[in-house]
Design an enzyme around this catalytic site. Structure first.
Site, short mmCIF file in Angstrom:
data_model
loop_
_atom_site.label_atom_id
_atom_site.label_comp_id
_atom_site.label_asym_id
_atom_site.label_seq_id
_atom_site.Cartn_x
_atom_site.Cartn_y
_atom_site.Cartn_z
N CYS A 1 43.79 40.05 40.32
CA CYS A 1 43.70 38.29 41.23
C CYS A 1 43.16 38.21 42.79
CB CYS A 1 45.17 37.27 41.71
SG CYS A 1 45.18 35.54 42.61
N GLU B 1 39.56 33.38 38.77
CA GLU B 1 38.32 34.43 38.32
C GLU B 1 36.91 34.11 37.85
OE1 GLU B 1 39.13 37.77 38.12
OE2 GLU B 1 40.90 37.58 37.19
#
Length: 248
Positions: free
Chosen positions: A2, A104
């Site tokens: 992340c 992402e």
């Protein structure tokens, strides 16, 4: 991993979800990047939860020169308890990290990686599992930092990336934050891929690649690129010094 996320919920919503002592005053953030301030929830005393701003990128307390360390923005939940950089925080300094979603990048063949906004399906806040540390510089100044724990991606997100933040469910908040009576091994047992209906993935434009872009427009949906996935590096996550910075 992340490497970017967002928190745009109203302060009162964050305070209510985490039953925190006071509401935070941090502004909405649409593109939070490493080395920038992030909001965490921690227990400074039993049963008392506080919202605190720390820097994203954990510095272990034993570090002599942080400039020689990698930027520790993530820690693998499966192994963090055994890693020298994370094991003390796993035992004694666990926290929750409020989020409205994360970003992402899906690697694509023959073109740029496709960014996605991964947001809660019901539009709710979520809590990432986190750890924090304090580090004292040679002049006696204290810097508080944090990292997000990750786990394997669920089936919904695995076509985009093989990792995702570990999400702590509200019924487990107390267990995760209780470092006095809950050991790290027990706490880690709750960290698993989020249920399939937790998140939805929305293709967005490339403006999110630049950390200086921090406005609602970066989350506007686009048609995803049509080329198949491939091995290609994701955009850089270096902070933009023009953004809100707690640690100049």
């Amino acid at each position: 991993m992340c490497g970017r996320y967002t928190l745009v919920a109203r302060p009162e919503e964050v305070q209510a979800l985490f039953d925190a002592l006071e509401a935070h005053q941090a502004p909405p953030r649409y593109n939070i990047a490493p080395s920038q301030p992030i909001l965490i929830v921690r227990e400074d005393q039993p049963g008392v939860r506080r919202l605190v701003l720390v820097r994203w990128g954990l510095i272990p307390g034993w570090a002599k020169d942080p400039s020689k360390l990698a930027n520790l923005i993530n820690a693998r939940s499966e192994t963090a308890i055994d890693k020298p950089s994370f094991r003390t925080a796993m035992r004694h300094k666990r926290c929750l990290i409020p989020a409205s979603g994360f970003y992402e990048w899906q690697k694509r063949k023959g073109t740029r990686s496709q960014p996605y906004l991964i947001r809660p399906s019901e539009g709710d806040l979520v809590a990432f599992a986190g750890i924090w540390e304090d580090w004292t510089d040679p002049d006696g100044g204290v810097i508080e930092t944090a990292a997000i724990l990750t786990t394997a991606a669920n089936a919904t997100l695995s076509p985009i990336h093989d990792r995702m933040p570990a999400v702590v469910q509200p019924e487990d908040f107390a267990l995760w934050l209780d470092t006095r009576s809950v050991d790290a091994k027990t706490a880690t047992s709750i960290l698993r891929p989020a249920p399939e209906d937790t998140f939805e993935a929305v293709a967005i434009g490339s403006r999110v690649n630049a950390v200086g872009q921090d406005d609602p427009g970066i989350q506007n949906p686009v048609d995803p690129v049509s080329s198949p996935p491939a091995d290609e590096p994701a955009p850089d996550s270096k902070p933009d010094k023009g953004q809100f910075d707690l640690f100049d």
